[in-house]
Design a protein around this motif. Sequence first.
Motif, PDB file in Angstrom:
ATOM      1  N   LEU A  78     -71.133  39.678-133.258  1.00 23.04           N
ATOM      2  CA  LEU A  78     -71.705  38.336-133.074  1.00 23.04           C
ATOM      3  C   LEU A  78     -71.238  37.392-134.175  1.00 23.04           C
ATOM      4  CD1 LEU A  78     -75.387  38.731-131.853  1.00 23.04           C
ATOM      5  CD2 LEU A  78     -73.405  37.879-130.634  1.00 23.04           C
ATOM      6  N   HIS A  80     -68.394  37.592-135.821  1.00 12.68           N
ATOM      7  CA  HIS A  80     -67.001  37.252-135.505  1.00 12.68           C
ATOM      8  C   HIS A  80     -66.949  36.137-134.468  1.00 12.68           C
ATOM      9  CE1 HIS A  80     -64.595  39.877-137.825  1.00 12.68           C
ATOM     10  NE2 HIS A  80     -65.098  40.996-137.332  1.00 12.68           N
ATOM     11  N   ALA A  81     -67.791  36.264-133.442  1.00  7.33           N
ATOM     12  CA  ALA A  81     -67.793  35.269-132.366  1.00  7.33           C
ATOM     13  C   ALA A  81     -68.160  33.896-132.923  1.00  7.33           C
ATOM     14  CB  ALA A  81     -68.769  35.682-131.268  1.00  7.33           C
ATOM     15  N   LEU A  84     -65.236  32.457-134.883  1.00  4.70           N
ATOM     16  CA  LEU A  84     -64.212  31.969-133.964  1.00  4.70           C
ATOM     17  C   LEU A  84     -64.637  30.629-133.358  1.00  4.70           C
ATOM     18  CD1 LEU A  84     -61.531  33.110-133.109  1.00  4.70           C
ATOM     19  CD2 LEU A  84     -62.637  34.205-131.169  1.00  4.70           C
ATOM     20  N   PHE A  87     -64.145  27.931-135.684  1.00  2.00           N
ATOM     21  CA  PHE A  87     -62.715  27.707-135.850  1.00  2.00           C
ATOM     22  C   PHE A  87     -62.154  26.866-134.702  1.00  2.00           C
ATOM     23  CE2 PHE A  87     -58.313  29.319-135.352  1.00  2.00           C
ATOM     24  CZ  PHE A  87     -57.820  28.852-136.562  1.00  2.00           C
ATOM     25  N   ILE A  88     -62.666  27.113-133.479  1.00  2.00           N
ATOM     26  CA  ILE A  88     -62.089  26.452-132.311  1.00  2.00           C
ATOM     27  C   ILE A  88     -62.662  25.050-132.099  1.00  2.00           C
ATOM     28  CG2 ILE A  88     -61.872  26.570-129.788  1.00  2.00           C
ATOM     29  CD1 ILE A  88     -61.682  29.498-129.939  1.00  2.00           C
ATOM     30  N   VAL A  89     -63.934  24.853-132.470  1.00  2.00           N
ATOM     31  CA  VAL A  89     -64.597  23.601-132.095  1.00  2.00           C
ATOM     32  C   VAL A  89     -63.841  22.323-132.490  1.00  2.00           C
ATOM     33  CG1 VAL A  89     -66.595  22.187-132.714  1.00  2.00           C
ATOM     34  CG2 VAL A  89     -66.923  24.396-131.680  1.00  2.00           C
ATOM     35  N   PRO A 179     -53.811  27.982-132.649  1.00  2.00           N
ATOM     36  CA  PRO A 179     -54.762  28.407-133.683  1.00  2.00           C
ATOM     37  C   PRO A 179     -55.076  29.907-133.637  1.00  2.00           C
ATOM     38  CG  PRO A 179     -55.614  26.510-132.481  1.00  2.00           C
ATOM     39  CD  PRO A 179     -54.414  26.979-131.753  1.00  2.00           C
ATOM     40  N   LEU A 180     -55.170  30.482-132.420  1.00  2.00           N
ATOM     41  CA  LEU A 180     -55.636  31.869-132.329  1.00  2.00           C
ATOM     42  C   LEU A 180     -54.504  32.883-132.471  1.00  2.00           C
ATOM     43  CD1 LEU A 180     -58.309  31.696-129.496  1.00  2.00           C
ATOM     44  CD2 LEU A 180     -58.646  31.803-131.947  1.00  2.00           C
TER      45      LEU A 180
END
Lengths: 215, 171
Positions: A78, A80-81, A84, A87-89, A179-180
């Motif tokens: 959770l 990690h999620a 991430l 990081f993405i937002v 990014p990923l």
Amino acid sequence: MWLDPHRVAPFPLSAGEFGGRLYLPPPSLARCAPVLQFARVLHALRRHASLVVIFLIAVTAGLATLQLRGAEAFMTALWHAWDLFLFIVPSLVAGLLLAAALRQLLSPDALARLMGAESGIFGLFIATLVGTLSPGGPMAAFPLVLVLAGAGADRGALVAFILAWSLNGFQKLLVYEAPLLGLDFALLRTLITFPMPMIAGWIARRVPIAWEPPK
Amino acid sequence: MSGPQIILWVIALAVLALCMRRGMPQARRAVVETNRGFWRILPMFCVALPMAAFLSELVPADIATEWLGDDSGLSGIMIASLAGGIMPGGPFVTFPLVITFSKAGAGVAQMTALLTAWSVYALHRILTWEYPVLGWRFVAMRLASSFFLPVLAGLIMQALLPFFAINLAAP
């Protein structure tokens, strides 16, 4: 129980979404409330199908993690999620903003005139470019396909457009892939797949399957 | 913020500036649509990211090496193409899953094939959008002209890999 067909207008599938024709339920269907209800439920499921499926997979996987790997691994996952997500937002918001701003500027009619059956490789190239630059998910892209088809783009151009949008869409590239997975991979993969929509469009013009754009 | 993110923001703001030059209503509509899009996509994130994280906990390390590793070659590329074709959901699902697979030993060429197949075949998208909007004849035509692309992309990536150092598992 019986519905006036005119009151069917708010039916979510009928309202102008695809030129207003594709999903208009026939009057016989519209008069039958249970069927209409069923269609509504189907529509809701269709719109949220991936959400439901992914939710079920997530719950199953979460329970399995808890069972097989313990509470600590569950919390790590959770965490990690969440990482991430943070990081993405920023990319996500920028990508959505870019998509919305581009939508205000692009004129599908003018573009479609460059993509007719006689447009040759140039038309396929334009279609590929437009597809690559087309932002948004399928709910934005497929109505655009209909608009392009109606404005004169031929089937090769439409195939090239769809593939370019799904394969090389810049939004996906910048928001998720770079990014990923790293910029190197994203660029190399995009270079490899960039010409592919044109190849597919070229073949699509020669495939012996009769297809007329929906009127 | 990383490099690509900054590039993205610069482009987005530049296009928004173009909108403003055309007229304030357009620019305002762009911002409103951005806001609406964000709230529409948020629920997806809330289930997709934990899903990918749980799956990466569950997938034992190296399990993907045999089937999808760098040495799996053409058969690995074909398996990845099949897997990519039936993978549901948008990019918020797929890319975290690709990281998961890579950590479990999947090769770069195989993941290229998987991503390409996810874009080209996209079974979920055919069922929910392409077939209802454009009809099965269009689906057949498009698949007939593009079914070989994922394997082709995987093979090209495999041929190019020796010249590039790419590691998907540790970006």
